[in-house]
Design an enzyme around this catalytic site. Structure first.
Site, PDB file in Angstrom:
ATOM      1  N   LEU A   6       0.866  -1.246  -0.088  1.00  0.00           N
ATOM      2  CA  LEU A   6      -0.032   0.059   0.074  1.00  0.00           C
ATOM      3  C   LEU A   6       0.884   1.236   0.157  1.00  0.00           C
ATOM      4  CD1 LEU A   6      -2.731  -1.090   2.618  1.00  0.00           C
ATOM      5  CD2 LEU A   6      -2.643  -1.543   0.004  1.00  0.00           C
ATOM      6  N   GLY A  41      -1.852   6.819  -2.019  1.00  0.00           N
ATOM      7  CA  GLY A  41      -2.972   6.594  -2.855  1.00  0.00           C
ATOM      8  C   GLY A  41      -3.983   5.602  -2.324  1.00  0.00           C
ATOM      9  N   HIS A  42      -3.255   4.404  -1.790  1.00  0.00           N
ATOM     10  CA  HIS A  42      -4.739   3.537  -1.103  1.00  0.00           C
ATOM     11  C   HIS A  42      -5.105   4.467   0.170  1.00  0.00           C
ATOM     12  CE1 HIS A  42      -2.127   0.378  -3.400  1.00  0.00           C
ATOM     13  NE2 HIS A  42      -3.167  -0.076  -3.796  1.00  0.00           N
ATOM     14  N   ASP A  68      -7.207   3.227 -12.066  1.00  0.00           N
ATOM     15  CA  ASP A  68      -7.751   2.376 -12.897  1.00  0.00           C
ATOM     16  C   ASP A  68      -8.938   2.409 -13.507  1.00  0.00           C
ATOM     17  OD1 ASP A  68      -5.261   0.390 -12.300  1.00  0.00           O
ATOM     18  OD2 ASP A  68      -5.891   0.916 -10.391  1.00  0.00           O
ATOM     19  N   SER A 104       1.432   4.252  -7.957  1.00  0.00           N
ATOM     20  CA  SER A 104       1.122   2.646  -7.958  1.00  0.00           C
ATOM     21  C   SER A 104       2.089   1.590  -7.304  1.00  0.00           C
ATOM     22  CB  SER A 104       1.213   2.453  -9.638  1.00  0.00           C
ATOM     23  OG  SER A 104       1.220   1.020  -9.968  1.00  0.00           O
ATOM     24  N   SER A 105       1.498   0.650  -7.015  1.00  0.00           N
ATOM     25  CA  SER A 105       2.533  -0.334  -6.352  1.00  0.00           C
ATOM     26  C   SER A 105       3.483  -0.752  -7.277  1.00  0.00           C
ATOM     27  CB  SER A 105       1.706  -1.754  -5.806  1.00  0.00           C
ATOM     28  OG  SER A 105       0.673  -1.400  -5.026  1.00  0.00           O
TER      29      SER A 105
END
Ligand code: PAF
Length: 281
Positions: free
Chosen positions: A35, A38-39, A153, A188-189
């Site tokens: 994470l 963003g998460h 996404d 992004s991960s």
């Protein structure tokens, strides 16, 4: 409230039932872990719209292609749990593969054909079928009133909206604006696959999206502008899968309404995706 952690569907459903009996509204934030800010922004948004927040961490095998990074996808459950606790999450649900897929390879898939073979779906066959299938199962396991997903996404969010409407899940879908690094790179991960130099260079994608938005507003020819954008990416060392404009409501061909610019490009070991909605007056 300290963060609880559940690894099974049964434990999760028993917690959900308790909250439901107390009349509490439940929000879900599905993730594959590793994470980042963003998460945590998704969790904070979920906190605002519900009494209880469940985040899931599950690296879903059915959405990875045979040559993709399922085996190497970063698994960082302990640090994820710390971040989730700080962000105000109540329950971390990290099911095993056997809990999500008790009969092995799914015998029942969820598909959204209208959206699954275009854009990323054309380059990642079966990907959105895997996403829709696991999100449907996560909805069944957690019975959320609301679920929060990132707009980074964009195509995935639309697949999930269609699935939720068509199957009649009683879940409100909330999209959250993309959180970006200082140079505009969408968080992004998979950004951690980039070297520090590539990470700097990756900011080009955001600049390209904003320059293209300006070109749309000027009335420049769209096809030519997009073709120029692809050349810019290639010249900067990216291998683009696509750079396209689509209708923002349907992902169909561009109409008079708002449009969305969507890009997917590889840089080094990372496949980066991003998008920008261009509002029309
Ligand atoms: O966006 C993701 O992290 C995944 O695709 C999701 C929605 C958690 C399904 O595995």
């Amino acid at each position: 409230m300290p963060l609880s952690i559940s690894h099974t569907r049964a434990e999760t459903q028993s917690q959900v039932s308790q909250w439901r009996r107390a009349g509490q509204r439940i929000a879900l934030v599905p993730t594959m872990g590793n994470l980042h800010r963003g998460h945590f922004a998704l969790v904070e948004r979920a906190r605002q719209v519900a009494d209880r927040v469940i985040a899931t961490v599950f690296v879903n095998p059915t959405q990875f292609g045979p040559d993709e990074d399922f085996n190497t996808y970063p698994r960082t459950l302990d640090t994820d749990a710390t971040g989730l606790a700080e962000a105000g999450c109540d329950l971390l649900y990290a099911p095993s593969i056997a809990d999500m897929y008790p009969y092995g390879e799914p015998r029942c898939w969820v598909e959204v054909p209208a959206l699954s073979d275009i854009l990323c779906g054309a380059f990642r066959p079966g990907h959105f079928r895997g996403v829709a299938t696991v999100v449907a199962r996560l909805f069944l396991h957690t019975q959320p009133d609301v679920a929060v997903f990132g707009e980074k996404d964009f195509q995935q969010l639309m697949v999930i909206r269609y699935m939720t409407l068509d199957l009649g899940f009683p879940t409100e879908i909330v999209g959250m604006p993309t959180v970006r690094e200082d140079n505009g790179l969408a968080m992004s991960s998979r950004n951690q696959y980039l070297t520090p130099k590539e990470r700097q260079r990756a900011g080009l994608i955001y600049r390209l999206l904003r320059d293209t938005e300006a070109a749309v507003h000027r009335g420049d020819a769209l096809e030519r502008t997009l073709a120029g954008g692809l050349r810019t990416l290639v010249a900067a060392g990216f291998s683009p899968d696509y750079f396209e404009a689509r209708d923002a409501e349907s992902l169909g061909p561009v109409s008079d309404g708002d449009l969305v610019l969507l890009v997917a490009a590889r840089l080094g070991k990372a496949r980066l995706i991003d998008n920008w909605v261009v509002r029309r007056p």
